[in-house]
Scaffold this active site. Structure first.
Site, short mmCIF file in Angstrom:
data_model
loop_
_atom_site.label_atom_id
_atom_site.label_comp_id
_atom_site.label_asym_id
_atom_site.label_seq_id
_atom_site.Cartn_x
_atom_site.Cartn_y
_atom_site.Cartn_z
N SER A 143 0.86 -1.18 0.00
CA SER A 143 0.00 0.00 0.00
C SER A 143 0.90 1.23 0.00
O SER A 143 2.09 1.14 0.35
CB SER A 143 -0.84 -0.01 1.29
OG SER A 143 -1.48 1.23 1.50
N TYR A 156 -2.17 -1.28 10.45
CA TYR A 156 -2.11 -1.38 8.98
C TYR A 156 -0.79 -0.82 8.45
O TYR A 156 -0.11 -1.45 7.63
CB TYR A 156 -3.30 -0.60 8.40
CG TYR A 156 -3.52 -0.77 6.92
CD1 TYR A 156 -4.28 -1.82 6.41
CD2 TYR A 156 -2.98 0.15 6.00
CE1 TYR A 156 -4.51 -1.95 5.04
CE2 TYR A 156 -3.20 0.02 4.64
CZ TYR A 156 -3.97 -1.03 4.16
OH TYR A 156 -4.18 -1.16 2.81
#
Ligand code: NAD
Length: 261
Positions: A143, A156
């Site tokens: 990401s 995350y």
């Protein structure tokens, strides 16, 4: 049909980016093992449609990748049913949003288990077979949050930075085994994972989901446009090509300029 005869396992491929990647690989001729959760009948319909549309074999396994033994079993089943496993796309991921001081320990454990540990267990399980064939592609869907942080996403961001690190280690270890290891770092992609964040934001702010989508893009991306699962799929197919054989250890951004700032 550049990937004809290759076998690809894409984790978390019943929706969003994973489904886009699975379809792109199937369109390029690869046989595919799907994985992820969802309504059984819908998944079966999706599986059959992919087989018919792309003339490849598509199987499905509902392994829960938070459990290391199920990651290993999924790899083994793929190798047994298809006779090989050439391409691993570790994509399954979840999100949880809260400030560190309020972040539930159980959510930390879950996000790390799926977004980071499952990537490690998957790589470990596929490497011996790829080494034996002297060909392999390991592609980890990280990401923009694998490269930069945002507030309230501690698990995350930590997991995705870990994925980028693990990707680089894999690339070094496998540099002369015919196996490349790369990470793709998307910015915003409009999938169920992001839609649930938009719904939560709209509820909290008393606004509409569409205006929250515009705000979400403005906060992070110079380019005010969502990336599509198809675009990520096309990058995966490219990384599987012969032309990409010296691209390894790279975190590849597809993020509308997010990390250029
Ligand atoms: P999504 O929620 O649409 O899809 C997630 C997939 O993972 C689904 O198939 C789901 O069933 C599966 N899954 C969830 N828990 C699982 C488990 N325990 N075991 C096996 N499968 C499980 O999400 P998405 O947006 O498509 O995200 C896919 C990946 O892309 C994630 O790793 C995410 O972090 C990453 N990513 C997404 C975006 C974005 O903007 N959507 C941006 C950057 C990175």
């Amino acid at each position: 049909m550049t990937l004809e005869g290759k076998v690809a396992l894409i984790t978390g491929s019943t929706s969003g980016i994973g489904l886009g990647v699975a379809r792109a690989l199937a369109a390029a001729g690869a046989n595919v093992m799907l994985n992820g959760f969802g309504v059984a009948a819908q998944i079966e319909e999706m599986r059959g449609e992919m087989e018919r549309a792309f003339c490849v074999t598509v199987h499905y396994d509902d392994a829960d990748l938070m459990k290391p033994e199920q990651v290993r079993a999924l790899v083994k089943r793929t190798q047994e049913e298809f006779g090989s496993l050439d391409i691993l796309v570790s994509n399954a991921g979840i999100q949880f949003v809260a400030p560190i001081e309020e972040f539930p320990e159980a959510q930390w454990d879950s996000v790390l288990a799926l977004n980071l540990s499952a990537v490690f267990h998957g790589m470990k399980a596929v490497i011996p077979g790829m080494k034996a064939k002297k060909w392999g592609r390991i592609i980890n869907i990280a990401s923009a949050h694998g490269l930069v942080a945002s507030a309230n996403k501690v698990a995350y961001v930590a997991a995705k930075h870990g994925v980028v690190g693990a990707t680089k280690v894999g690339a070094l270890e496998l540099a002369n085994d015919g196996i490349t290891v790369n990470a793709i770092c998307p910015g915003w992609v409009l999938t169920p994972l992001v839609e649930s964040q938009l719904v939560a934001r709209a509820k909290e702010a008393g606004t509409e989901v569409s205006s929250e989508a515009a705000k979400l893009l403005e906060e992070k991306q110079p380019m005010l446009k969502f990336t599509t699962p198809e675009a990520v799929g096309a990058m995966v197919v490219y990384l599987c090509s012969d032309e990409a054989q010296t691209i390894t250890g790279s975190p590849i951004s597809i993020d509308g300029g997010w990390v250029a700032q």
